[in-house]
Write a protein that holds these residues in place. Structure first.
Motif, PDB file in Angstrom:
ATOM      1  N   PHE A 118       0.840  -1.199   0.000  1.00  0.00           N
ATOM      2  CA  PHE A 118       0.000   0.000   0.000  1.00  0.00           C
ATOM      3  C   PHE A 118       0.876   1.252   0.000  1.00  0.00           C
ATOM      4  O   PHE A 118       0.649   2.179  -0.784  1.00  0.00           O
ATOM      5  CB  PHE A 118      -0.915  -0.021   1.222  1.00  0.00           C
ATOM      6  CG  PHE A 118      -1.918   1.090   1.266  1.00  0.00           C
ATOM      7  CD1 PHE A 118      -3.183   0.929   0.722  1.00  0.00           C
ATOM      8  CD2 PHE A 118      -1.600   2.311   1.852  1.00  0.00           C
ATOM      9  CE1 PHE A 118      -4.113   1.962   0.751  1.00  0.00           C
ATOM     10  CE2 PHE A 118      -2.517   3.344   1.893  1.00  0.00           C
ATOM     11  CZ  PHE A 118      -3.782   3.166   1.345  1.00  0.00           C
ATOM     12  N   ASN A 119       1.893   1.270   0.858  1.00  0.00           N
ATOM     13  CA  ASN A 119       2.754   2.444   0.965  1.00  0.00           C
ATOM     14  C   ASN A 119       3.597   2.649  -0.285  1.00  0.00           C
ATOM     15  O   ASN A 119       3.856   3.794  -0.691  1.00  0.00           O
ATOM     16  CB  ASN A 119       3.661   2.319   2.189  1.00  0.00           C
ATOM     17  CG  ASN A 119       2.897   2.490   3.492  1.00  0.00           C
ATOM     18  OD1 ASN A 119       1.820   3.084   3.522  1.00  0.00           O
ATOM     19  ND2 ASN A 119       3.427   1.938   4.578  1.00  0.00           N
ATOM     20  N   VAL A 120       4.041   1.560  -0.903  1.00  0.00           N
ATOM     21  CA  VAL A 120       4.843   1.673  -2.120  1.00  0.00           C
ATOM     22  C   VAL A 120       4.028   2.309  -3.243  1.00  0.00           C
ATOM     23  O   VAL A 120       4.503   3.214  -3.942  1.00  0.00           O
ATOM     24  CB  VAL A 120       5.380   0.292  -2.549  1.00  0.00           C
ATOM     25  CG1 VAL A 120       5.882   0.327  -3.988  1.00  0.00           C
ATOM     26  CG2 VAL A 120       6.507  -0.152  -1.627  1.00  0.00           C
TER      27      VAL A 120
ATOM     28  N   PRO B  95      -4.949   2.605  -3.683  1.00  0.00           N
ATOM     29  CA  PRO B  95      -3.894   3.545  -4.048  1.00  0.00           C
ATOM     30  C   PRO B  95      -3.500   3.450  -5.516  1.00  0.00           C
ATOM     31  O   PRO B  95      -2.882   4.361  -6.059  1.00  0.00           O
ATOM     32  CB  PRO B  95      -2.731   3.120  -3.140  1.00  0.00           C
ATOM     33  CG  PRO B  95      -2.951   1.658  -2.914  1.00  0.00           C
ATOM     34  CD  PRO B  95      -4.452   1.482  -2.859  1.00  0.00           C
ATOM     35  N   GLY B  96      -3.861   2.340  -6.177  1.00  0.00           N
ATOM     36  CA  GLY B  96      -3.479   2.152  -7.575  1.00  0.00           C
ATOM     37  C   GLY B  96      -4.455   2.728  -8.578  1.00  0.00           C
ATOM     38  O   GLY B  96      -4.264   2.579  -9.785  1.00  0.00           O
TER      39      GLY B  96
ATOM     40  N   MET C  27       9.748  -1.771  -3.187  1.00  0.00           N
ATOM     41  CA  MET C  27       9.427  -2.756  -2.155  1.00  0.00           C
ATOM     42  C   MET C  27      10.691  -3.154  -1.396  1.00  0.00           C
ATOM     43  O   MET C  27      10.689  -3.274  -0.165  1.00  0.00           O
ATOM     44  CB  MET C  27       8.776  -3.990  -2.777  1.00  0.00           C
ATOM     45  CG  MET C  27       7.351  -3.775  -3.262  1.00  0.00           C
ATOM     46  SD  MET C  27       6.685  -5.205  -4.170  1.00  0.00           S
ATOM     47  CE  MET C  27       6.659  -6.449  -2.850  1.00  0.00           C
ATOM     48  N   ILE C  28      11.783  -3.357  -2.125  1.00  0.00           N
ATOM     49  CA  ILE C  28      13.066  -3.696  -1.485  1.00  0.00           C
ATOM     50  C   ILE C  28      13.514  -2.568  -0.563  1.00  0.00           C
ATOM     51  O   ILE C  28      13.967  -2.794   0.565  1.00  0.00           O
ATOM     52  CB  ILE C  28      14.141  -3.975  -2.565  1.00  0.00           C
ATOM     53  CG1 ILE C  28      13.783  -5.231  -3.360  1.00  0.00           C
ATOM     54  CG2 ILE C  28      15.525  -4.120  -1.926  1.00  0.00           C
ATOM     55  CD1 ILE C  28      14.659  -5.452  -4.581  1.00  0.00           C
ATOM     56  N   ASP C  29      13.372  -1.335  -1.041  1.00  0.00           N
ATOM     57  CA  ASP C  29      13.834  -0.175  -0.274  1.00  0.00           C
ATOM     58  C   ASP C  29      13.030   0.044   1.008  1.00  0.00           C
ATOM     59  O   ASP C  29      13.595   0.428   2.048  1.00  0.00           O
ATOM     60  CB  ASP C  29      13.751   1.093  -1.133  1.00  0.00           C
ATOM     61  CG  ASP C  29      14.705   1.076  -2.316  1.00  0.00           C
ATOM     62  OD1 ASP C  29      15.664   0.276  -2.294  1.00  0.00           O
ATOM     63  OD2 ASP C  29      14.471   1.847  -3.272  1.00  0.00           O
ATOM     64  N   LEU C  30      11.708  -0.187   0.952  1.00  0.00           N
ATOM     65  CA  LEU C  30      10.844   0.131   2.084  1.00  0.00           C
ATOM     66  C   LEU C  30      10.568  -1.059   3.002  1.00  0.00           C
ATOM     67  O   LEU C  30       9.963  -0.880   4.065  1.00  0.00           O
ATOM     68  CB  LEU C  30       9.506   0.683   1.579  1.00  0.00           C
ATOM     69  CG  LEU C  30       9.550   2.011   0.811  1.00  0.00           C
ATOM     70  CD1 LEU C  30       8.134   2.487   0.491  1.00  0.00           C
ATOM     71  CD2 LEU C  30      10.291   3.090   1.596  1.00  0.00           C
TER      72      LEU C  30
ATOM     73  N   THR D 177       2.624   6.416  -7.276  1.00  0.00           N
ATOM     74  CA  THR D 177       1.690   7.486  -7.650  1.00  0.00           C
ATOM     75  C   THR D 177       2.381   8.840  -7.813  1.00  0.00           C
ATOM     76  O   THR D 177       2.155   9.539  -8.812  1.00  0.00           O
ATOM     77  CB  THR D 177       0.541   7.578  -6.627  1.00  0.00           C
ATOM     78  OG1 THR D 177      -0.181   6.337  -6.622  1.00  0.00           O
ATOM     79  CG2 THR D 177      -0.413   8.700  -6.985  1.00  0.00           C
ATOM     80  N   PRO D 178       3.257   9.270  -6.880  1.00  0.00           N
ATOM     81  CA  PRO D 178       3.928  10.561  -7.077  1.00  0.00           C
ATOM     82  C   PRO D 178       4.836  10.602  -8.305  1.00  0.00           C
ATOM     83  O   PRO D 178       5.068  11.675  -8.869  1.00  0.00           O
ATOM     84  CB  PRO D 178       4.748  10.727  -5.784  1.00  0.00           C
ATOM     85  CG  PRO D 178       4.053   9.879  -4.773  1.00  0.00           C
ATOM     86  CD  PRO D 178       3.545   8.698  -5.550  1.00  0.00           C
ATOM     87  N   LYS D 179       5.359   9.450  -8.712  1.00  0.00           N
ATOM     88  CA  LYS D 179       6.269   9.404  -9.860  1.00  0.00           C
ATOM     89  C   LYS D 179       5.545   9.080 -11.162  1.00  0.00           C
ATOM     90  O   LYS D 179       6.185   8.911 -12.208  1.00  0.00           O
ATOM     91  CB  LYS D 179       7.360   8.363  -9.604  1.00  0.00           C
ATOM     92  CG  LYS D 179       8.264   8.691  -8.421  1.00  0.00           C
ATOM     93  CD  LYS D 179       9.322   7.614  -8.210  1.00  0.00           C
ATOM     94  CE  LYS D 179      10.181   7.888  -6.982  1.00  0.00           C
ATOM     95  NZ  LYS D 179      10.983   9.128  -7.131  1.00  0.00           N
TER      96      LYS D 179
END
Length: 517
Positions: free
Chosen positions: A139-141, A458-459, A286-289, A147-149
């Motif tokens: 959800f956060n990703v 979110p998608g 996903m890896i980063d967060l 979405t911002p990008k």
């Protein structure tokens, strides 16, 4: 009457009595099994869908399989201003009036849990979707990264859209070709999704797409089969399902593709003194967060399988609905083509912000979704803590609640909800000088196919952009029509509370001679 006949009568009556008792016991057993609701019920919420007062609940439950949409409509008409109960084969659910959405929309998942409700509907304990419960990673990703990008990724998504349609659409320059539009558009969306989720070069791998789609399909097949089985049989029945075996093998194959990529990316950034720039895709984010409990490559790969579901079949189904509606609403095609040509000419193609200028197309998409919702129920939540609402209604811990997507049944402008008006929301936007309230990706108490509030899908912004790109390309490059003898769009199939495309439908397609794009 002979002595023999007299002697037979008591024997016959005795047998009949045994049969009657046996049937009565079976009925009582089934009634007992059927009455054991999975979720806590609201005491004063009446059950809808019964034909007669003393009808056993197991009959009411299985009636929902083929009459689910009608039962939802019946409950909404009779009890729209109060809560009511629906019995499904797998569980009982409580439908609450829309007016409560405003109170409930921003409650945290420690009170109302949306992912747990979704997991339960997809039989997460058996399909594996319960891996998403208790985690906000995906959800956060999507909300905070993708979405911002989205605007910056527009050229990438457009590039993949063009490649996907060229790859999947048969040659049809000089003749009408009969095609399976649903299958083609599902593969197109799969390719576009893979470009943003896992990047190049895997997104161009044909075997990957077949594996991706087949695995997602087996999730749904397994879930639907288990939802038809009595709850006490599910722990045994799931072991016998061929679809579940195919699902396990599919997940293993997805792992074989993704785990090496995840290992390699993690290694580069952990051990290289000057690691390369990170890929701009969902997998990398996903890896980063990921936290300590989520960062294992197998865990991340499995999360991908279940998180991508909404980006595949849900989006492709909406796309096919729009195309069917365009074929039926011939008067809209020229209007939408003129708008698309004007906007693309003004922006010199697709760029950040282009899709927001397609206001008539946006309205058409929203109307298509209103008339053909994926389900008559939305805003699904599991109540984790008892809530008392402002008017005193108590939602007990353990209840499964949802809301009717009433825009399918009524509209707020006084017009006939059964009539398709592709410019309905465009006209509202123009009249109120509003650029956001009536957009396809916007949600409110009445338009809740994407949910509403804190945990709205979110998608939906990505879905909107993808749909517009494909629809514009199809409008400017192809003509579509129904097969001979068909003048109205095919009806979607209704199963439980789901709306599904009819897989037998075929349409005719031909490339436009003076395609501008």
């Amino acid at each position: 009457m002979t002595d023999v006949e007299v002697a037979v009568i008591p024997s016959f009556l005795s047998s009949l009595s045994l049969i009657t008792v046996g049937l009565l016991l079976v009925t009582i057993l089934l009634q007992y099994v059927g009455s054991g609701g999975k979720y806590t019920r609201l005491i004063d919420a009446p059950v809808v869908g019964k034909y007669w007062r003393w009808e056993p609940e197991f009959i009411t439950k299985y009636r929902f399989v083929t009459n689910g949409w009608a039962i939802v409509h019946e409950g909404w008409k009779k009890h729209g201003n109060s809560a009511f109960t629906i019995l499904r084969p797998d569980s009982n659910i409580t439908v609450v009036p829309q007016r409560y959405v405003r109170e409930l929309q921003n409650l945290g998942n420690d009170v109302l849990h949306p992912i747990e409700a979704l997991s339960q509907d997809v039989m997460g304990d058996y399909t594996g979707m319960n891996i998403l419960v208790g985690s906000h990673l995906n959800f956060n990703v999507i909300r905070n990264k993708l979405t911002p990008k989205l605007g910056d990724m527009t050229p990438i998504i457009e590039d993949e859209m063009r490649y996907a349609i060229k790859r999947e659409m048969p040659p049809c320059r000089d003749e009408w070709k009969e095609i399976d539009l649903n299958n083609i558009m599902t593969r197109v969306i799969s390719r576009m999704t893979s470009r943003t989720w896992i990047g190049d070069p895997l997104c161009r791998n044909d075997d990957w797409h077949s594996t991706n789609l087949s695995t997602t399909e087996q999730i749904f097949i397994t879930a639907l089969a288990l939802r038809l089985a009595p709850r006490f049989l599910q722990p045994f029945f799931h072991r016998l399902l061929p679809s579940r075996l195919k699902l396990r093998k599919g997940i293993e194959k997805v792992h074989s593709y993704l785990i090496p990529i995840i290992h390699r990316r993690q290694h580069l950034h952990q051990y290289d003194e000057k690691p390369p720039e990170s890929p701009h895709d969902v997998l990398q984010w996903m890896i980063d967060l990921a936290d300590e409990d989520e960062k294992e490559p197998q865990d991340l790969a499995t999360r991908y399988v279940f998180a991508v579901i909404g980006s595949l079949f849900t989006v492709s189904s909406s796309l096919v609905d729009c195309l069917y509606d365009l074929i039926e609403q011939q008067g809209m095609i020229s209007k939408l083509r003129i708008e698309a040509e004007s906007v693309l000419s003004e922006d010199s193609g697709w760029k950040k912000g282009t899709e927001k200028k397609l206001e008539m197309l946006d309205s058409f998409m929203k109307e298509s979704q209103r008339v053909n919702p994926p389900s008559p129920l939305s805003f699904k939540r599991i109540v984790r803590r008892t809530i008392t609402l402002s008017d005193g209604l108590v939602l007990p811990k353990g209840a499964y609640i949802c809301v009717v997507t009433s825009s399918h049944f009524q509209v707020d402008d006084g017009t006939d909800a059964a009539v398709f008006d592709g410019l309905r929301y465009y006209k509202k936007t123009q009249a109120q000088a509003s650029n956001s309230r009536y957009q396809y990706s916007s949600t409110d108490n009445a338009h809740i196919s994407f949910g509403h509030g804190r945990y709205a899908c979110p998608g939906r912004f990505v879905a909107s952009a993808e749909l517009k790109m494909v629809l514009v390309h199809m409008l400017l490059n192809y003509d579509l029509k129904f097969v001979k003898g068909k003048i109205s769009r095919p009806k979607n199939l209704h199963f439980l509370e789901l709306g599904l495309q009819d897989p037998s439908v075929r349409v005719l397609i031909q490339e436009r001679r003076k395609a501008s794009q």
